[in-house]
Scaffold this active site. Structure first.
Site, PDB file in Angstrom:
ATOM      1  N   ARG A 117      13.502  -8.733  11.743  1.00 34.06           N
ATOM      2  CA  ARG A 117      12.661  -7.863  12.916  1.00 34.06           C
ATOM      3  C   ARG A 117      11.550  -9.291  13.476  1.00 34.06           C
ATOM      4  O   ARG A 117      10.711 -10.186  13.030  1.00 34.06           O
ATOM      5  CB  ARG A 117      11.768  -6.593  12.384  1.00 34.06           C
ATOM      6  CG  ARG A 117      12.811  -5.622  11.942  1.00 34.06           C
ATOM      7  CD  ARG A 117      12.269  -4.403  11.534  1.00 34.06           C
ATOM      8  NE  ARG A 117      11.306  -4.801  11.196  1.00 34.06           N
ATOM      9  CZ  ARG A 117      10.153  -3.828  10.042  1.00 34.06           C
ATOM     10  NH1 ARG A 117      10.850  -2.697  10.801  1.00 34.06           N
ATOM     11  NH2 ARG A 117       9.204  -4.339   9.213  1.00 34.06           N
ATOM     12  N   LYS A 119       1.169  -0.880   0.186  1.00 35.56           N
ATOM     13  CA  LYS A 119       0.111  -0.246   0.496  1.00 35.56           C
ATOM     14  C   LYS A 119       0.531   1.215   0.012  1.00 35.56           C
ATOM     15  O   LYS A 119       0.532   1.956  -0.312  1.00 35.56           O
ATOM     16  CB  LYS A 119      -0.565   0.326   1.519  1.00 35.56           C
ATOM     17  CG  LYS A 119      -2.064  -1.160   0.958  1.00 35.56           C
ATOM     18  CD  LYS A 119      -2.907  -1.098   2.210  1.00 35.56           C
ATOM     19  CE  LYS A 119      -2.433  -0.895   3.545  1.00 35.56           C
ATOM     20  NZ  LYS A 119      -2.430  -2.396   4.128  1.00 35.56           N
TER      21      LYS A 119
END
Length: 236
Positions: free
Chosen positions: A161, A13
């Site tokens: 992460r 997005k």
């Protein structure tokens, strides 16, 4: 053109929003940017949002909506905007409709970026970040480093992460399906949703999106024209 961009995490997005906003000459308004700008500028809304965040609480919808409305009323958004990350739920979508109606405008389209769930997990869980420089990002499948676990640019260690773990990604998808996905049906009932595949090269997805938006606006204009003709006929 006034657009809401929706899609699951990992759909691209942010990337598509930047390209579309540039092509359409409208501002890209993201929730993250709104919060950062208001907090850094110490606006009243920013201070209020920070007070909730500092206590570990979610910022109430009304604060987020007020930030978004303030941004949409800026001069550069007079001819349109692209909303990314807002609305996040049906309640926010209803509030957005009310705010736009009060301003005498309406949305032109809701662009739904469609990506299979397994692809979302693959995209996000495959990311690896350099410990020395977070802007050095690799992907185990799409852009692997020359040497596994080592940054091509600086030789730093590459790591995944916690937010990118498969478990975390699937939890984020659950939240999306529960909270955000229902706005697609909400807007579909208004005839605003255009769904495109977000698979493939970035340029191809952008082209696909622009073509879908053009068709949506043309159809909307025709519908408005037919409605106007019908009303004129009723008056006679």
């Amino acid at each position: 053109m006034r657009i809401v961009l929706v899609g699951p995490p990992g759909a691209g997005k942010g990337t598509q929003a930047a390209f579309l906003a540039q092509n359409l000459s409208i501002p890209h308004i993201s929730t993250g940017d709104l919060f950062r700008a208001n907090i850094s500028q110490q606006t009243e809304l920013g201070k209020l949002a920070k007070s909730y965040m500092d206590e570990g609480n979610l910022v109430p919808d009304e604060v987020t909506i007020a930030m978004a409305r303030d941004r949409m009323e800026q001069p550069d958004a007079a001819n349109g905007f692209l909303l990314d990350g807002f609305p996040r739920n049906v309640s926010q979508a209803e509030a957005l409709d009310q705010a736009l109606k009060a301003d005498g405008v309406e949305l032109d389209a809701v662009l739904d970026l469609e990506v299979p769930e397994d692809e979302v997990v693959k995209r996000i869980a495959g990311r690896r970040i350099c410990r020395n420089e977070s802007s050095h990002v690799f992907h185990v499948t799409y852009s692997p480093p020359k040497k596994e676990g080592v940054c091509d640019a600086c030789g730093g260690e590459l790591y995944q992460r916690d937010d990118d773990s498969e478990e975390t990604v699937r939890r984020r998808l659950e939240v999306y399906h529960t909270q955000t996905e229902p706005i697609i049906d909400y807007y579909r009932a208004q005839g605003l949703v255009v769904t495109i595949s977000a698979l493939g090269k970035v340029d191809d997805v952008t082209k696909r999106a622009m073509e879908a938006l053009d068709r949506q606006v043309e159809g909307k204009d025709q519908s408005d024209e037919d409605k106007s003709d019908s009303e004129d006929g009723d008056d006679k």
